[in-house]
Design an enzyme around this catalytic site. Structure first.
Site, PDB file in Angstrom:
ATOM      1  CG  ASP A   1      -2.034  -0.922   1.201  1.00 11.54           C
ATOM      2  OD1 ASP A   1      -2.065  -1.749   0.274  1.00 11.54           O
ATOM      3  OD2 ASP A   1      -2.901  -0.843   2.094  1.00 11.54           O
TER       4      ASP A   1
ATOM      5  CG  HIS B   1       2.285   0.088   4.506  1.00 10.61           C
ATOM      6  ND1 HIS B   1       2.015  -0.828   5.498  1.00 10.61           N
ATOM      7  CD2 HIS B   1       1.129   0.769   4.291  1.00 10.61           C
ATOM      8  CE1 HIS B   1       0.759  -0.690   5.877  1.00 10.61           C
ATOM      9  NE2 HIS B   1       0.196   0.258   5.162  1.00 10.61           N
TER      10      HIS B   1
HETATM   11 ZN    ZN Z   1      -2.687   3.220   3.076  1.00 12.20          ZN
END
Ligand code: ZN
Length: 416
Positions: free
Chosen positions: A228, A373
């Site tokens: 992400d 991430h």
């Molecule tokens: Zn996010």
């Protein structure tokens, strides 16, 4: 050879102070040739069962490979009873509130009449209250008369979520003093005032089974890596390098505001066989925005990706994993499937390879979606995320998992 993960004193201190999850004191063991789960457990002074329970991703207990990782649970403080003058196994078992059979079994005692003064007996787990006086954040210590149902009600979570968070095979079996993890809706970066939102992720998933996903079928060996908050010039490219090296596809939920700055990365993601999903333009909490700005956030991002790739993504991940019924309805109108996760690396917080492995591996099962991430706040490092990937991929490949993109895992189209 045992290899222990070495934390620097500073990082150890910060982990202890900041991270409730570290309180469980797990550590990473990297498997050497010739080791078995049994020899590893023995070396750490834990039982084979304790080791297996900690490592739910292990699919073949007899076949662990050199180079993979095993997570070692914190050794339970053994509850020891020292046999005194005039003690009998019967008397001791009565005092401890445990059956003679269990006590004998725990200590491999074949002749229950033969006990010597000063002999140390291991007391079976769960008999004596844990030495810690309170539960850590997110934990609950089972009291007399508790049931999973009343605990779930107390914390506003479902029985299923509670059972799953604690890998409870038999939901009717709880013991006094048992420490339960209390699940929360996935959180990220900001504290969510959960109480003000009625629906939990679990209830929304069951309300929208064809739209809102946190995992795929459990009868498959497939799992999906997701990243992400990119694209990020440095870390997205580094993640892509690792994925290429191990020939593993993944799904990238990108932020529109970052897409325009890195068209070459967006193209590389697609070119190398990965899938792109929509993570909104600016990362708002969708529970707090109007339907109109939700649609704007989604469509602007979709258009940006389309301009570069000619693809219109049909997958979206809400920032913080947070949605309401209303935002789900809005996303359905925009022809999106909503993809949350079932394994959280918490890599934005725990920027430490060992801790990321500990956060991740124990929760991996067939069909699960893993969250990482490749982008984040200004100047934030994702070096630990990148460094943890080879170990996670190797370990899970050795255990027979196949990495696929989210659309393949869920059997839904990636693009409109
Ligand atoms: Zn996010």
């Amino acid at each position: 050879m045992k290899k222990f993960l070495r934390f620097s004193v500073a990082s150890m201190l910060s982990l202890l102070i900041m991270l409730p999850s570290f309180v469980n004191g797990a550590q990473v063991h990297r498997v050497s040739r010739g080791e078995t789960l049994f020899t590893i457990a023995t070396n750490y002074g834990i039982t084979l069962n304790e080791l297996i329970n900690q490592n739910g991703y292990l699919r073949n207990h007899n076949n662990i490979s050199a180079g993979q990782v095993v997570i070692i649970p914190q050794k339970k403080e053994a509850n020891i009873y020292v046999v005194g003058e005039g003690d009998s196994l019967f008397k001791i078992s009565q005092n401890l509130g445990v059956s003679v059979t269990d006590l004998a079994k725990e200590n491999n005692i074949t002749d229950v009449n033969r006990l010597s003064v000063g002999e140390k007996l291991k007391v079976p787990n769960g008999v004596i209250r844990p030495t810690k006086s309170g539960a850590s954040t997110g934990e609950y210590i089972v009291k007399n008369g508790d049931s999973l149902f009343n605990i779930a009600q107390q914390f506003g979570v479902t029985v299923a979520a509670l059972g799953e968070a604690n890998n409870l095979g038999d939901w009717n079996f709880l013991y006094v003093g048992q420490i339960l993890k209390i699940p929360t809706a996935p959180t990220q970066r900001t504290q969510q005032p959960e109480a003000s939102f009625k629906e939990t992720t679990a209830s929304l998933v069951s309300m929208y089974p064809n739209t809102f996903f946190i995992k795929g079928a459990s009868n498959t060996n497939k799992i999906a890596l997701t990243f992400d908050d990119g694209p990020n010039q440095k870390y997205t490219n580094e993640v892509l390098d690792v994925l290429k090296q191990y020939n593993v596809p993944a799904t990238f939920f990108v932020m529109g505001a970052r897409v325009d700055h890195h068209p070459e990365i967006i193209n590389r993601i697609v070119r190398e066989g990965h899938v792109i999903g929509n993570h909104t333009w600016n990362h708002p909490d969708l529970r707090r925005v109007s339907q109109e700005s939700l649609v704007n956030e989604i469509n602007q991002t979709e258009d940006s990706i389309y301009k570069i790739t000619g693809l219109r993504t049909a997958l979206m991940r809400p920032p913080y994993g947070a949605v309401t019924r209303e935002s789900i309805e809005g996303l359905i109108k925009e022809e999106y499937k909503i993809i949350n996760w079932s394994v959280d690396s918490i890599d934005w917080r725990d920027q430490d390879v060992g801790q990321i492995l500990i956060n991740t591996l124990p929760d991996v099962r067939q069909g699960r979606i893993l969250l990482f991430h490749d982008g984040g706040g200004e100047g934030q490092s994702h070096a630990a995320t990148v460094a943890s990937l080879p170990e996670i991929i190797q370990t899970l490949k050795y255990q027979g998992y196949e990495f696929v993109t989210v659309d393949e895992l869920l059997n839904i189209p990636a693009y409109k």
